[in-house]
Design an enzyme around this catalytic site. Sequence first.
Site, PDB file in Angstrom:
ATOM      1  CG  ASP A   2      -1.868   1.202   1.215  1.00  0.00           C
ATOM      2  OD1 ASP A   2      -2.021   1.827   0.146  1.00  0.00           O
ATOM      3  OD2 ASP A   2      -2.453   1.503   2.267  1.00  0.00           O
ATOM      4  CD  GLU A  10      -5.573   0.733   0.628  1.00  0.00           C
ATOM      5  OE1 GLU A  10      -5.254  -0.197   1.385  1.00  0.00           O
ATOM      6  OE2 GLU A  10      -5.460   1.940   0.939  1.00  0.00           O
ATOM      7  CG  ASP A  38      -2.684  -2.593   3.998  1.00  0.00           C
ATOM      8  OD1 ASP A  38      -3.216  -2.742   5.106  1.00  0.00           O
ATOM      9  OD2 ASP A  38      -2.981  -1.662   3.223  1.00  0.00           O
ATOM     10  CG  ASP A  56      -3.406   5.796   2.183  1.00  0.00           C
ATOM     11  OD1 ASP A  56      -3.159   4.599   1.894  1.00  0.00           O
ATOM     12  OD2 ASP A  56      -2.897   6.360   3.170  1.00  0.00           O
ATOM     13  CE  LYS A  78      -0.210   3.643   3.161  1.00  0.00           C
ATOM     14  NZ  LYS A  78      -1.129   4.071   4.238  1.00  0.00           N
ATOM     15  NE  ARG A 114     -12.001   3.062   4.208  1.00  0.00           N
ATOM     16  CZ  ARG A 114     -11.932   3.986   5.177  1.00  0.00           C
ATOM     17  NH1 ARG A 114     -12.907   4.874   5.319  1.00  0.00           N
ATOM     18  NH2 ARG A 114     -10.899   4.009   5.990  1.00  0.00           N
TER      19      ARG A 114
END
Length: 515
Positions: free
Chosen positions: A280, A359, A298, A357, A287, A361
């Site tokens: 991620d 993402e 992740d 970010d 980020k 969900r």
Amino acid sequence: MIKTSELHLTASAKELRKIPSDALVVAVAKGPDGPVLLESPLDPTAARALGDSLQVLGVSGAADEVRRLPGLPDTGADSLVLTGVGPAVPGDALPPETLRRAAGAAVRQLNGLETVVLALPTGTVALAAAVAEGAALGAYRFEGHKSGLRADGTPAPAKDDAAVRAVIVHTAIADDPDLTPALGRATILGKSVNATRSLVNQPPSHLYPESFAQAAKDLSRGLPVKVTVMDEKRLERDGYGGILGVGKGSSRPPRMVKVEYSPAKSAVHLALVGKGITFDSGGLSLKPAAGMMTMKLDMAGAAAVLSTLLAVAELGLPAKVTAWLCLAENMPSGTAQRPEDVISIYGGRTVEVLNTDAEGRLVMADGLAAASEEAPDAIIDIATLTGAQMIALGKRTSGVMGDDGVRDAVKAAADRAGEDFWPMPLPEELRPSLDSDVADIANIGERNGGMMTAAVFLREFVGQVDGEKIPWAHLDIAGPAFNEGSAFGYTPKAGTGVGVRTLLAYVEDVLARAA
């Protein structure tokens, strides 16, 4: 790619001198007046001498304290190991989790040895099983990808620090017929948790959606399960817009992996949905560099649901379980989804992507909607979903949210399994913050209480059966999934395998209630 070597676990009530081993482990408590040697099969004279020497040796009996001494005569062991259990009263039964951690701490710190005898206080099958589980969880080592070469290209000296290979639980109830299956369960549980740890520990250069899908096939080999891998073409055809949207920026396309265990006689049908973001970066909502460190973790939710299902299958439990692994790599590029894009989740609901970010969900929405189509008795999803989880509960306690009945059942299962979960509410006032002017819902909302806001978003994609919402719970394991600090108890550095023990206990508890 993923090694699943398992610890050889047995039990014995023989005299210690008749059990050759590399190490004998006994328990020391932190008593009110100093360290106390707890009940053990040591010779009474030797036990008194050892107990009188504890303070001189600098032993406190604190939890996680492990001291290694020369072996005592007539024990059959080359060394004597003292493992701390923390505050305890001699004669009182220790809690299962205390024994689990004491056994795990000792076995974890005895890497390089072949056989270890654990002579901890175990008066019941449940306590002996806890010792066995701790040993199985402590006997883990991630070998990584080191070449074994020096800087000049010559072979480095071999380093024998492999995990302990065999553990003998010394207990007076070794012949109890219920102990053998308990040890078998501990073996499978340890193997499953350790496989999850190794998946999480894989670098993103080696674990990405396609290779994760292959790992699911490899780990399933020989078990009565069906693995279906949906590639990007099928995802497009069937409308999995969440996974496709998140994976658009990567050169390595996404996958949905469905793993099914359907025994002939199943009392219940449970669906497990796991977040599988193999790396991620944050996507275009990039980020900071420091924030990307550890983001290989992740996919811990997807690893947990896979390992749980395989454990259920290997144990032969009479429950139909379906695991949905939502796999994508979230990367920035000219093809990545953008803030303010609108995507269609499986089943047709639309989402305005305000932050790329957020993402996890999105891929989980696809998994929850797809799982709902099969009308399971309950859906549990698990994900390293929000940094807000760590703000609310820290790095060792996971959050559980959802329908009261399922949430409370998960909490009870976690308590039995020895994992720290805490129930959190789903305040209705958070839902309006997810409203969108251009889509059915937005992927971010109220920042305060962000862990709960994310769960409120996920709840929107849990389906109904005959007009009633499918019972559901969401587990946020963002902090506990990866230990950035020092190892403790049976928990190593890096991937922890959190969630597997709780999910397996939950399945067992559901079956017990259905019987």
